[in-house]
Design a protein around this motif. Structure first.
Motif, PDB file in Angstrom:
ATOM      1  N   ASP A 101       0.827  -1.200   0.000  1.00 30.71           N
ATOM      2  CA  ASP A 101       0.000   0.000   0.000  1.00 30.71           C
ATOM      3  C   ASP A 101       0.865   1.256   0.000  1.00 30.71           C
ATOM      4  OD1 ASP A 101      -2.349  -1.441   0.012  1.00 30.71           O
ATOM      5  OD2 ASP A 101      -2.411  -1.571   2.191  1.00 30.71           O
ATOM      6  N   ALA A 102       2.107   1.139   0.471  1.00 29.94           N
ATOM      7  CA  ALA A 102       2.998   2.294   0.512  1.00 29.94           C
ATOM      8  C   ALA A 102       3.460   2.605  -0.908  1.00 29.94           C
ATOM      9  CB  ALA A 102       4.192   2.002   1.414  1.00 29.94           C
ATOM     10  N   PRO A 103       3.196   3.812  -1.415  1.00 36.50           N
ATOM     11  CA  PRO A 103       3.485   4.105  -2.818  1.00 36.50           C
ATOM     12  C   PRO A 103       4.974   4.194  -3.137  1.00 36.50           C
ATOM     13  CG  PRO A 103       2.034   5.769  -1.828  1.00 36.50           C
ATOM     14  CD  PRO A 103       2.575   4.939  -0.729  1.00 36.50           C
ATOM     15  N   VAL A 104       5.288   3.768  -4.357  1.00 39.67           N
ATOM     16  CA  VAL A 104       6.611   3.997  -4.925  1.00 39.67           C
ATOM     17  C   VAL A 104       6.482   5.251  -5.785  1.00 39.67           C
ATOM     18  CG1 VAL A 104       8.431   3.109  -6.415  1.00 39.67           C
ATOM     19  CG2 VAL A 104       7.111   1.531  -4.985  1.00 39.67           C
ATOM     20  N   HIS A 105       7.282   6.260  -5.496  1.00 32.95           N
ATOM     21  CA  HIS A 105       7.224   7.518  -6.241  1.00 32.95           C
ATOM     22  C   HIS A 105       8.321   7.535  -7.298  1.00 32.95           C
ATOM     23  CE1 HIS A 105       4.282   9.703  -3.673  1.00 32.95           C
ATOM     24  NE2 HIS A 105       4.696   8.810  -2.786  1.00 32.95           N
ATOM     25  N   ILE A 106       7.915   7.650  -8.542  1.00 34.95           N
ATOM     26  CA  ILE A 106       8.858   7.718  -9.646  1.00 34.95           C
ATOM     27  C   ILE A 106       9.071   9.186 -10.014  1.00 34.95           C
ATOM     28  CG2 ILE A 106       9.274   7.101 -12.064  1.00 34.95           C
ATOM     29  CD1 ILE A 106       7.374   4.697 -11.581  1.00 34.95           C
ATOM     30  N   ASP A 149       7.005  14.458 -12.788  1.00 33.21           N
ATOM     31  CA  ASP A 149       7.864  14.787 -13.922  1.00 33.21           C
ATOM     32  C   ASP A 149       9.094  15.596 -13.538  1.00 33.21           C
ATOM     33  OD1 ASP A 149       6.789  17.282 -13.408  1.00 33.21           O
ATOM     34  OD2 ASP A 149       5.635  17.391 -15.268  1.00 33.21           O
ATOM     35  N   SER A 150       9.236  15.899 -12.256  1.00 33.56           N
ATOM     36  CA  SER A 150      10.422  16.622 -11.788  1.00 33.56           C
ATOM     37  C   SER A 150      10.529  16.485 -10.270  1.00 33.56           C
ATOM     38  CB  SER A 150      10.348  18.109 -12.160  1.00 33.56           C
ATOM     39  OG  SER A 150       9.306  18.748 -11.423  1.00 33.56           O
ATOM     40  N   ALA A 151      11.728  16.749  -9.771  1.00 31.39           N
ATOM     41  CA  ALA A 151      11.917  16.731  -8.320  1.00 31.39           C
ATOM     42  C   ALA A 151      11.121  17.860  -7.677  1.00 31.39           C
ATOM     43  CB  ALA A 151      13.406  16.876  -7.988  1.00 31.39           C
ATOM     44  N   THR A 152      11.020  18.969  -8.392  1.00 28.63           N
ATOM     45  CA  THR A 152      10.251  20.116  -7.884  1.00 28.63           C
ATOM     46  C   THR A 152       8.792  19.729  -7.685  1.00 28.63           C
ATOM     47  OG1 THR A 152      11.720  21.673  -9.026  1.00 28.63           O
ATOM     48  CG2 THR A 152       9.563  22.494  -8.335  1.00 28.63           C
ATOM     49  N   ALA A 153       8.234  18.996  -8.665  1.00 31.27           N
ATOM     50  CA  ALA A 153       6.839  18.562  -8.568  1.00 31.27           C
ATOM     51  C   ALA A 153       6.645  17.593  -7.412  1.00 31.27           C
ATOM     52  CB  ALA A 153       6.415  17.909  -9.885  1.00 31.27           C
ATOM     53  N   PHE A 154       7.605  16.697  -7.221  1.00 31.52           N
ATOM     54  CA  PHE A 154       7.504  15.735  -6.119  1.00 31.52           C
ATOM     55  C   PHE A 154       7.539  16.453  -4.772  1.00 31.52           C
ATOM     56  CE2 PHE A 154       9.924  13.146  -2.994  1.00 31.52           C
ATOM     57  CZ  PHE A 154       8.958  12.196  -2.740  1.00 31.52           C
ATOM     58  N   LEU A 155       8.473  17.387  -4.622  1.00 32.84           N
ATOM     59  CA  LEU A 155       8.596  18.120  -3.354  1.00 32.84           C
ATOM     60  C   LEU A 155       7.358  18.980  -3.099  1.00 32.84           C
ATOM     61  CD1 LEU A 155      12.342  19.199  -3.634  1.00 32.84           C
ATOM     62  CD2 LEU A 155      11.386  17.540  -2.018  1.00 32.84           C
ATOM     63  N   ALA A 156       6.797  19.538  -4.161  1.00 31.67           N
ATOM     64  CA  ALA A 156       5.607  20.385  -4.010  1.00 31.67           C
ATOM     65  C   ALA A 156       4.391  19.558  -3.616  1.00 31.67           C
ATOM     66  CB  ALA A 156       5.332  21.142  -5.301  1.00 31.67           C
ATOM     67  N   ALA A 157       4.365  18.301  -4.069  1.00 29.72           N
ATOM     68  CA  ALA A 157       3.222  17.430  -3.759  1.00 29.72           C
ATOM     69  C   ALA A 157       3.166  17.078  -2.286  1.00 29.72           C
ATOM     70  CB  ALA A 157       3.305  16.152  -4.600  1.00 29.72           C
ATOM     71  N   GLU A 158       4.323  17.065  -1.613  1.00 31.19           N
ATOM     72  CA  GLU A 158       4.420  16.723  -0.200  1.00 31.19           C
ATOM     73  C   GLU A 158       3.575  15.497   0.141  1.00 31.19           C
ATOM     74  OE1 GLU A 158       3.476  20.122   2.155  1.00 31.19           O
ATOM     75  OE2 GLU A 158       5.375  21.110   1.748  1.00 31.19           O
TER      76      GLU A 158
END
Length: 205
Positions: A4-9, A35-44
């Motif tokens: 259930d723990a997501p893998v973030h690509i 699509d970017s590290a910025t997007a991943f960090l912003a998603a929190e």
């Protein structure tokens, strides 16, 4: 395998994101793509099983992403994908806290094995954190005197010595000790010591 723990690509290449998402979903894993590290960090994201990131990306690269996550105080297991010419970057990523790096082009099973290992590590960390929080909550219920007795027990002192230190009788120490073990739900002195050690661990351990 299912989790259930997501893998973030995290990868700026759409084709890579799609291929990895399909591979992991086929293996029964929950997948999130960025699509970017910025997007991943912003998603929190609240839940992160592990992160699979390209090491070379526009803006924030894989190594910088590791530094940003560490600065936030929570570094999940991170696997970096590298090219053959990126050995130096791969080493930098490992030093920054990555748990593994996979060279492109990689074998699907090699990547899946690395992800399974990372998810197992993430699960162990989550369980330790849950246990630590539970113990700390019980410790917060101790009175000041009970806490003093606990500190004496952890220091390996006998009841008589603890009593002399605190100016109370050994029998009174025994009563406080029983209260401490009851509140912490410890069945033995060794378990009591183990709980105290768990509670003292830093969140990032």
């Amino acid at each position: 395998m299912s989790s259930d723990a997501p893998v973030h690509i995290v990868d700026d290449d759409l084709a890579v994101r799609q291929a990895l998402a399909f591979l992991l979903a086929t293996d029964g894993l929950t997948v999130r793509v960025h699509d970017s590290a910025t997007a991943f960090l912003a998603a929190e994201p609240e839940r992160v099983g592990c992160v699979v990131t390209d090491v070379r990306m526009p803006g924030i690269d894989g190594v910088e992403l590791l530094h940003r996550l560490r600065q936030r105080g929570s570094l999940p297991p991170v696997i970096v994908m590298t090219g053959h010419a990126d050995v130096a970057l791969a080493v930098a990523a490992m030093k920054a806290g990555a748990v593994d790096f996979i060279e492109k082009p990689f074998d699907d099973e090699v990547l899946l094995a690395s992800i399974r290992s990372a998810l197992a590590r993430s699960d162990r960390t989550a369980k330790r954190a849950s246990e630590r929080d539970a113990v700390r909550a019980r410790l917060a219920e101790l009175t000041e005197r009970e806490r003093q007795v606990l500190e004496g027990l952890i220091a390996g002192k006998a009841n008589k010595v603890i009593g002399l230190d605190l100016g109370i009788s050994p029998r009174t120490v025994e009563i406080y000790r029983a209260n401490v073990m009851s509140k912490l739900q410890a069945g033995s002195l060794s378990e009591l010591v183990r709980m105290a050690l768990i509670a003292g661990q830093a969140d990032g351990d």
